[in-house]
Design an enzyme around this catalytic site. Structure first.
Site, short mmCIF file in Angstrom:
data_model
loop_
_atom_site.label_atom_id
_atom_site.label_comp_id
_atom_site.label_asym_id
_atom_site.label_seq_id
_atom_site.Cartn_x
_atom_site.Cartn_y
_atom_site.Cartn_z
N LYS A 73 20.91 18.69 10.12
CA LYS A 73 19.75 19.23 9.43
C LYS A 73 20.14 20.23 8.35
CE LYS A 73 17.44 16.72 12.20
NZ LYS A 73 17.04 15.38 11.75
N GLU A 94 13.73 28.05 8.93
CA GLU A 94 13.02 27.73 7.71
C GLU A 94 11.80 28.63 7.60
OE1 GLU A 94 13.74 22.89 7.28
OE2 GLU A 94 11.81 23.67 7.94
N HIS A 96 4.59 18.18 18.14
CA HIS A 96 5.49 17.66 17.12
C HIS A 96 5.79 16.17 17.27
CE1 HIS A 96 6.11 21.82 15.92
NE2 HIS A 96 6.45 22.12 17.15
N ARG A 121 16.70 4.90 10.42
CA ARG A 121 16.39 3.79 11.31
C ARG A 121 15.03 3.21 10.93
NH1 ARG A 121 12.43 6.32 14.27
NH2 ARG A 121 12.71 8.53 14.68
#
Length: 498
Positions: free
Chosen positions: A114, A198, A233, A290
């Protein structure tokens, strides 16, 4: 030619069907819990992997490679979940001289980090949420960033996704405890406790772009999907196109997605995910290397077969269509059918499916991995399948969804069907006014309280939906005959079935 799917359930069946269309033989693998599963029955060959625990079956790389050797399979498709975004598995396939149906190990690795992917996106000019560019060893390393960016911030697992290892931090006093929880959860799920931070974008929508790229350097964006209806999420309902994305924003999102794919020399099907802020700005979230769970809504709207395209690309074939061939037609909505009890905080509901009635009719698609008599094990993700509806515009698609939900029946296990029936009566859902926290707020406010909506109530609420106009491009474009044949549609854009 023979292809092994290193997965189970509805995604294995979806890939097997694409293989049959292409004249490719199929190999299923299964755990003891799945011995009688539909994906095992559909395949030309089937090989037992081991006991039910995933680490002894669907995550058992030596057993999967041995199954490919025994059945003389030359291709391996990972599906999604399990080993789908595992660069080590992709390299193991290459070492065994097997064609991995997916991107290169290097691309998987690059987008799997990430913090590393954030740095690459910044270099490629893709908008990125302000945040740290390397994992933090402890909370003190994030304190300076938080003070500069301002609270709230979001802590995220550096090695994972799906909401695991993610924590909101509203004040400096909460940072140490939130870091400890996020790091512990990241270690448990991804064997890596690294965490980064973030700036938290308040009230965003989750928009993703489907990209497809071949080995000849051609990269195409196949529109966007709306994925904001989430719980913890995890996506629950997806749509194509997004009800809030206009042509200008679509062009900018698609350009950014293609740039992201180019930054890692991506070859295969993949999805670039963005956060769309209320002011119209958007930021790179991550890239899923994917085939996505929600790929069917794109297939229904654009008349393409992403599963078959992914296999063809792995075989070295060029893209079978160009950007100019693509036409956006109508609107598609997908509901994920989980074996969960929505009235018990969505607790898993394993058991035996005693009855199953799947609605039919124009514009209705079921990608489902169970049948009447199937056992739903406790060992794996509880998703049974996906219900996908298509309509000439969003209003029509919602009305069709309401009709289909009024007919849909699954007995023996609890499912999320009551949630979807409630959504079809909710004014915010009907008008497309929601963000990524909306469903959590509505559930907390009692969306599922009281008796379940009757089929008649659901149909009446959907029928009352104002007659929205289809997106201008969808209403005005005429698709090439090949795309109409591929989708099997025989409906006018405004008049419905004929």
């Amino acid at each position: 030619m023979r292809l092994l799917v290193a997965n189970r359930g509805e995604i294995a069946l979806r890939i097997f069907r694409a293989c049959r269309d292409m004249g490719i033989e199929t190999v299923a693998v299964f755990s003891d819990a799945d011995r009688k599963a539909p994906h095992v029955a559909m395949a030309d060959y089937a090989v037992r992997l081991g006991p039910p625990p995933a680490r002894e079956s669907y995550l058992n790389v030596p057993a999967i490679l041995e199954a490919a050797r025994k059945t003389k399979a030359s291709l391996i498709h990972p599906g999604y979940g399990f080993l789908a975004e595992n660069a080590g598995f992709a390299r193991a396939c290459a070492a065994a001289e097997l064609t991995f149906v997916g991107p290169s190990p290097d691309a998987i690795e690059a987008m799997g980090s990430k913090t590393g992917s954030r740095r690459m996106m910044e270099a490629a000019g893709v908008p990125v949420v302000p945040g740290t560019t390397k994992p933090a060893a402890d909370a003190s390393e994030l304190r300076a960033f938080a003070r500069k960016a301002g609270y709230p911030i979001l802590l995220k697992a550096a090695a994972g996704g799906g909401g695991k290892g993610m924590r909101r931090v509203d004040s400096e006093g909460d940072l140490d405890a939130a870091f400890a929880r996020a790091s512990s959860e990241a270690k448990a799920f991804f064997n890596d406790g690294a965490v980064y931070a973030e700036k938290l974008v308040e009230g965003p929508r989750h928009i993703e772009v489907q990209v497809v790229a071949d080995s000849r350097g051609r990269r195409i964006a196949v529109g966007e999907r709306e994925c904001s209806l989430q719980r913890r999420h995890q996506k629950v309902v997806e749509e194509c196109p997004s009800p809030v994305v206009d042509e200008d924003l679509r062009e900018r999102l698609c350009s950014a997605a293609v740039a992201a794919a180019a930054a890692v020399d991506y070859v295969s099907c993949g999805t670039v995910e963005f956060l769309l802020a209320p002011d119209g700005s958007f930021y790179f979230l991550e890239m899923n290397t994917r085939l996505q769970v929600e790929h069917p809504v794109t297939e229904e709207v654009y008349g393409v077969d992403l599963a078959a395209e992914m296999i063809a690309i792995a075989l070295g074939e060029p893209l079978s269509w160009s950007e100019g061939d693509l036409r956006r037609l109508g609107h598609a909505i997908e509901c994920r059918i989980y074996a969960e009890d929505p009235r018990r905080d969505f607790a898993p509901s394993p058991g035996t499916i005693t009855s199953l009635r799947l609605p039919a009719g124009p514009g209705v698609r079921h990608d489902i991995g169970v049948e009447q008599g199937s056992t739903v094990p406790i060992d794996y993700d509880p998703m049974l399948g996906k219900l996908v509806v298509w309509g000439p515009d969003r209003s029509w698609a919602i009305r069709r969804l309401a009709r289909v939900l009024s007919e849909y029946e699954i007995g023996g296990v609890e499912t999320a069907l009551p949630l979807f029936r409630r959504l079809c009566r909710d004014a915010d859902f009907l008008s497309g006014k929601f963000d990524v926290q909306w469903l959590e707020r509505r559930l907390a406010a009692g969306l599922l309280d009281g008796s379940e909506a009757s089929p008649e109530d659901v149909l009446l609420a959907a029928a009352a939906l104002s007659d929205e106009k289809a997106p201008a491009a969808a209403a005005s474009s005429s698709a090439p005959a090949s795309l109409w044949r591929a989708s099997g549609r025989r409906e006018s854009l405004r008049g419905g079935p004929r």
